[in-house]
Design an enzyme around this catalytic site. Structure first.
Site, PDB file in Angstrom:
ATOM      1  N   GLU A   1      15.676 -34.628  15.210  1.00 57.90           N
ATOM      2  CA  GLU A   1      16.893 -35.444  15.362  1.00 57.90           C
ATOM      3  C   GLU A   1      17.960 -34.729  16.206  1.00 57.90           C
ATOM      4  O   GLU A   1      19.143 -34.701  15.866  1.00 57.90           O
ATOM      5  CB  GLU A   1      17.466 -35.825  13.996  1.00 57.90           C
ATOM      6  CG  GLU A   1      16.527 -36.701  13.170  1.00 57.90           C
ATOM      7  CD  GLU A   1      17.155 -37.206  11.884  1.00 57.90           C
ATOM      8  OE1 GLU A   1      18.182 -36.648  11.469  1.00 57.90           O
ATOM      9  OE2 GLU A   1      16.618 -38.163  11.305  1.00 57.90           O
TER      10      GLU A   1
ATOM     11  N   GLU B   1      10.263 -41.462  10.040  1.00 53.73           N
ATOM     12  CA  GLU B   1      10.988 -41.457   8.765  1.00 53.73           C
ATOM     13  C   GLU B   1      11.458 -42.865   8.433  1.00 53.73           C
ATOM     14  O   GLU B   1      12.398 -43.373   9.038  1.00 53.73           O
ATOM     15  CB  GLU B   1      12.202 -40.513   8.805  1.00 53.73           C
ATOM     16  CG  GLU B   1      11.865 -39.043   8.781  1.00 53.73           C
ATOM     17  CD  GLU B   1      13.103 -38.167   8.609  1.00 53.73           C
ATOM     18  OE1 GLU B   1      14.160 -38.694   8.165  1.00 53.73           O
ATOM     19  OE2 GLU B   1      13.027 -36.967   8.914  1.00 53.73           O
TER      20      GLU B   1
END
Length: 834
Positions: free
Chosen positions: A192, A262
């Site tokens: 991320e 995710e």
């Protein structure tokens, strides 16, 4: 000649595309091709396209004794991939000293997944965030000269590559990559990074380097970067979030597949948070939506969250992690989430040919309603996803000559473009409720002893300085605790003369929490929050003429795990002043301060059998600050998970037979006026049959005699099914491109099943008509049928499982009763087989 990163990336893309093209034939026909490639449709594993249903299970958040059961339940839930991070700071806590034993046995964990016939996605990071201490970085890394984390910084890149290379080589040596016949099909580098990229001038250059470095490790499987739209070369950019079917902008190159790394099954929680949930229906909708829009891999983060044992949780993180996942903290199936997703996976597998080889198209209806199709005309394959994206409006669509009812925000799956085998909003899976039962055999001999930790003065200090020092740079992540001590003298004239005025200690603290003592007496505590870690402490105190001593127990509740410049975060006491003196405000911020790292009890190891006798123990007294408490207990009988109910305590740590089960914090109440977590997991593998040592360090006061040892059960099982539900998805199978039912007259049915070698002992509730409520709290409606309980008892008592019809005639129900929803609700109790 120097080669630019852009040139290297283009070269790598070209080489990878050539490899992918070479494997295309095998992707359609199967065969003996070994390894993993991809194209715009899917990953291609050993020459075969796959729909991939993945779940995150973090090996250090459970015990090796729990791993087989967790992985087996994941497989039975329809998963074919397990995803895990690699946790740098547990594997290399000191530079060059590695640990892969016990809960940290990464290779053993992966081999166990392989033994169960499943694949593995390995997220190397080495920055992982994961609500894990320091985001996975070892503390020694921040002490490397001239280092800046996660940017174009040579010291950081050196250590990052060294660790990544170590792990990749370890996997190669064990032949664990798919290209070697092993289970690892994907690797992840970084995590991320888009969230922090703008903070770094060298961010773009760093991410190009990281991707190219990873590919250059020659692992033989693809690499991914999540939430990284500029993932370089062949590295696949993947989505993280709750609704990637609608939020993901797609792969950054037409040769790459749509992957969801995710899919958050709930919301992680920190101390001070209220409860949070994500429904099975919402989770299922998000998955179907993603697959209906060309997705072929979803990963549930988390599928089993587990426990932040010891001091492994990040700043303010609760010890319990993603307890609302399909497998709860204890590894038990949380229903209906586990079962509804299992049914969804079966339904999507019925669509496999269409999803992997079909031509996609979209048919629009009224606003918010659509059909997404995948067709292979030559193979007589047609798959349809009928979708209602409206959050408040149910509706009906006409599709290929048939009418289909769609509840609000739901998707129906039609593997043959005519038969509804699954609707995301219609739950056929059973429900269950979790209960905690006091273990009687563990409650006897509830005798507690205590030893108070030394409250130091300046003469005890090992580190002296002018002014208080920053906490983390002294503790170096070896303990949560740092004592700050100072002393000062007052004349009698300095003290207030009025009885209604008392001096006030004011401390500006950078976080995370503190407990203050003046002349050996506890005066109060203060703490920050996950959002704002710094705070100001102000409490009145009593001072004497002459020398006065101040001792502040400063502490962190885990190191921060996210954001830019982790290596520069600060904590601990900043300034200290005394207000309310006759002489005015006394500023102690630049006085001489002493520092003691850790607690005396920690240093002596009194939480283990080896060190428990290093101090003198006496009869326990409640509400004593900085106190160590101990008792012995026998393990609860049976095989149900074990936990501690800690509502009588304040804040601290617990050890069982020397194993830390983590931090507890009962005194920090959430907005609902309750502790965020009051029950704490004790793995069975930590226990002996008899004489288990429990040691509790309580920071500011509690009642240890009221701590309860409990067993955890999910023995209350329920079913709630109406006559508008589709037949159970396992009624259907695909034969020669046709969807067939094992029953010529497939109808909705209600199923109940006990787990763990248990049988149904009683039917505690049964009603057909319009029952209300939820599992554990049902009520009968106005159309209740009294016969329902007798029918359920006849079908279910004494059995591990039973099937009940969902039809009014089976229960003597009045189909004309106003308000009936033709719903069957049953609650049963499971008990161990005799």
């Amino acid at each position: 000649m120097a080669v630019s990163p852009e040139t290297t990336a283009r070269t790598l893309v070209s080489l990878f595309l050539l490899a992918a093209i070479a494997s295309t034939g095998a992707a359609h026909d199967g065969g003996s091709v070994q390894g993993v490639t991809y194209d715009s449709r899917s990953l291609i594993i050993n020459g075969r396209r796959e729909l991939l249903f993945s779940g995150s299970v973090h090996y250090p958040r459970s015990t090796p004794e729990m791993w087989p059961d967790i992985i087996e339940k994941a497989q039975h839930g329809g998963l074919n991939v397990i995803q895990t991070y690699v946790f740098w700071n547990i594997h290399e806590p000191l530079y060059g000293q590695f640990n892969f034993e016990g809960r940290y046995d990464l290779v053993g964990f992966i081999k166990l997944v392989q033994k169960n016939g499943m694949y593995v996605t390995l997220r190397l990071g080495p920055f992982i965030q994961a609500e894990w201490n320091h985001g996975g970085f070892p503390f020694w890394l921040r002490e490397v000269a001239n280092i800046t984390f996660r940017t174009d910084n040579e010291p950081f890149k050196h250590h990052m590559e060294r660790f990544a290379r170590t792990i990749v080589q370890m996997m190669k040596d064990e032949k664990l990559f798919a290209s070697q016949g092993g289970p690892i099909i994907l690797l992840q580098i970084e995590n991320e990074y888009n969230n922090v990229a703008r903070a770094f001038e060298g961010g773009s250059k760093y991410i190009q380097w990281a991707g190219n470095m990873a590919v250059g490790l020659d692992a033989g499987v693809p690499w991914v970067m999540c939430k990284q739209n500029d993932a370089p070369g062949p590295v696949i950019n993947a989505c993280n979030g709750r609704n990637c079917g609608d939020t993901f902008t797609g792969p950054n190159h037409p040769s790459k597949p749509s992957l969801w790394t995710e899919n958050w099954t709930a919301q992680y929680r920190v101390f001070g948070d209220p409860p949070s949930q994500r429904s099975a229906e919402d989770l299922a909708y998000s998955v179907v939506r993603f697959f209906s829009k060309n997705g072929t891999l979803t990963n549930y983060y988390m599928y089993h969250g587990g426990t932040n044992f010891g001091r492994t949780g990040a700043a303010f993180m609760m010890t319990r992690y993603y307890d609302e996942a399909p497998l709860d903290e204890f590894g038990m199936q949380k229903e209906p989430k586990w079962g509804h997703l299992r049914d969804l996976h079966h339904a999507l597998k019925l669509c496999r040919k269409g999803l992997l080889w079909g031509t996609p198209s979209v048919q629009a209806f009224d606003p918010g309603f659509e059909a997404r199709l995948y067709e292979v005309p030559e193979g007589n394959v047609c798959v349809a996803f009928l979708t209602n994206t409206n959050r408040k409006q149910d509706g009906t669509v006409s599709f290929r000559g048939e009418e289909y009812y769609l509840p609000r925000r739901s998707i129906s799956i039609l593997p043959d473009c005519k038969t509804v085998v699954f609707n995301s909003q219609r739950v056929n899976a059973q429900h269950n409720a979790r209960t905690f039962v006091v273990a009687k055999e563990s409650s006897v001999k509830n005798r507690w002893q205590m030893s108070t930790d030394l409250i130091p003065t300046l003469r005890h200090a090992s580190v002296i300085s002018k002014g208080p020092l920053e906490l983390m740079n002294l503790t170096k992540d070896t303990t949560d605790y740092l004592w700050y001590t100072t002393s000062f003298k007052l004349d009698a004239d300095d003290l207030p003369r009025r009885h209604d005025i008392r001096p006030v200690l004011q401390v500006s603290n950078l976080g995370h929490a503190m407990h203050a003592f003046v002349n050996g007496k506890y005066i109060g505590s203060g703490h920050g929050t996950k959002i704002e870690k710094s705070f100001v402490f102000q409490k009145p105190m009593d001072l004497n003429a002459g020398t006065n001593h101040i001792a502040i127990l400063g502490l962190t509740v885990g190191l921060p795990d996210s954001g830019a410049y982790l290596e520069h975060r600060l904590a601990g006491v900043h300034t200290v002043v005394i207000q309310g003196l006759n002489a005015g405000t006394l500023d102690l911020s630049h006085s001489v301060w002493g520092h003691q790292v850790g607690l005396t009890g920690e240093t002596l190891g009194i939480f283990s059998e080896k060190g428990v006798n290093a101090v003198k123990w006496e009869e326990a007294k409640s509400d004593t600050p900085v106190a160590w408490y101990k008792r012995y207990f026998d393990a609860p009988s049976g095989h149900d998970p074990v936990a501690l109910e800690m509502n009588s305590m304040g804040k601290g740590l617990v050890w069982i037979n020397g194993e830390s089960i983590g931090r507890y914090w009962i005194s920090y109440l959430n907005p609902l006026g309750k502790a965020s977590q009051s029950v704490y997991h004790v793995p069975r593998s930590f226990l002996k049959p008899k004489d288990n040592l429990m040691v509790v360090f309580e920071e500011h006061g509690g009642k240890p005699e009221d701590i309860q040892i409990v067993t955890v059960k999910r023995d209350d099982i329920c079913t709630v099914v109406s006559d508008v539900h589709p037949p159970h998805v396992r009624s259907w199978s695909r034969e020669n491109s046709q969807i067939r039912s094992g029953d010529d007259d497939a109808k909705p049915e209600a199923r109940l099943k006990c787990t763990g070698k248990k049988v149904i002992q009683s039917i505690d509730f049964a009603s057909f008509g319009n029952p209300d409520g939820m599992c554990g709290n049902f009520t009968a409606g106005s159309c209740h049928t009294p016969q329902a309980k007798a029918v359920a008892e006849k079908a279910c008592l004494g059995k591990e499982s039973c099937v009940l019809p969902v039809a009014p005639e089976a229960y003597g129900a009045d189909v004309g009763c106003p308000g009936t929803t033709a719903t069957l609700a049953v609650q049963a109790k499971c008990v161990p087989k005799k």
